[in-house]
Design a protein around this motif. Structure first.
Motif: not given
Length: 271
Positions: A41, A61, A64-65, A67-69, A71, A74, A77, A245, A250
């Protein structure tokens, strides 16, 4: 609608984990150390430790970062954002929402075009959303109670009043379903799937046994179903929507079945 959903999620989170506990739970579920996640991250391990213990508050931010890493799906998240005190990022429309008209049309086109082979659409908990005529015919002798909305296709498959008595390789099929659900639970952390898996495990196996682990696993696990016309052997393929989205999209999947041999192909064509 979005504000109502946010308020509902906030109320639900009041008695749930804090953001730090929520984050740590997902990190451990993904089998990542603090160093692993911090490195991916682009933050310091110290700062991540402070976030997990509640000594530091993350920005939207950063949530979300992370959550993205991790995986995260939705839905997860959104829950992570709410736990941190932010509004959800992704909407959750009903499938009959006008904004999803193109999706419904595409889903119906795929189901219809797949005939004479069976195909069905399911939600995240394997509840039936739609099915083509071939799939409905194969489920014709399933007890009506199991097909009453919301009909769960795994319940209808393994329940003694469902397809189970007609599944010739029930032990193998049960093992396949359980392994798939276990992976899904691991990925999503969804308690509804955990409950479904626990329920399915209580169903009688009619004397069927899973193949020994020492045996080589087949490339594809077929479903061998006894029908009036003979034994139908099929394998399944799962189709997902790319880069959704919306939470509904999802979690929407299309399960298509293909004949595993020439005799099954002929049988399906005669349905």
């Amino acid at each position: 609608m979005a504000s109502m959903m946010w308020r509902g999620m906030l109320l639900a989170m009041q008695h749930a984990q804090s953001f730090g506990e929520h984050l740590r739970s997902w990190r451990q579920r993904r089998r990542m150390s603090q160093l692993d996640l911090a490195s991916e991250a682009g933050i310091s391990t110290r700062h991540l430790s402070f976030v997990e213990t509640g000594r530091a508050a993350p920005s939207r931010e950063m949530v979300l970062q992370l959550a993205e890493h991790l995986e995260l799906p939705l839905r997860a998240q959104n829950a992570l954002l709410v736990a941190a005190g932010f509004a959800p990022r992704f909407g959750e429309r009903a499938l009959d929402d006008p904004d999803l008209a193109a999706v419904r049309a595409a889903m119906e086109l795929v189901l219809k075009a797949h005939a004479p082979n069976p195909a069905l659409a399911i939600d995240r908990c394997w509840n039936l959303v739609a099915a083509n005529e071939s799939a409905l015919k194969l489920m014709g002798d399933v007890a009506p109670a199991l097909l009453a909305p919301p009909a769960n296709v795994l319940r209808a498959s393994l329940h003694p009043d469902g397809l189970a008595p007609r599944i010739l390789n029930l032990g193998e099929w049960r093992a396949h379903i359980f392994a798939r659900l276990e992976r899904q639970v691991d990925v999503t952390g969804d308690p509804a799937l955990t409950d479904l898996l626990a329920e399915l495990r209580t169903y009688p196996a009619h004397g069927a046994h899973a193949p020994p682990l020492r045996e080589a696993a087949p490339v594809i696990t077929p479903l061998k179903l006894k029908t009036a016309a003979g034994v139908l052997s099929m394998f399944g393929v799962t189709t997902l929507f790319g880069m959704p989205q919306d939470v509904t999209l999802d979690e929407l999947a299309i399960e298509t079945f293909f004949p595993a041999d020439a005799a099954s192909a002929e049988m399906l064509a005669r349905l």
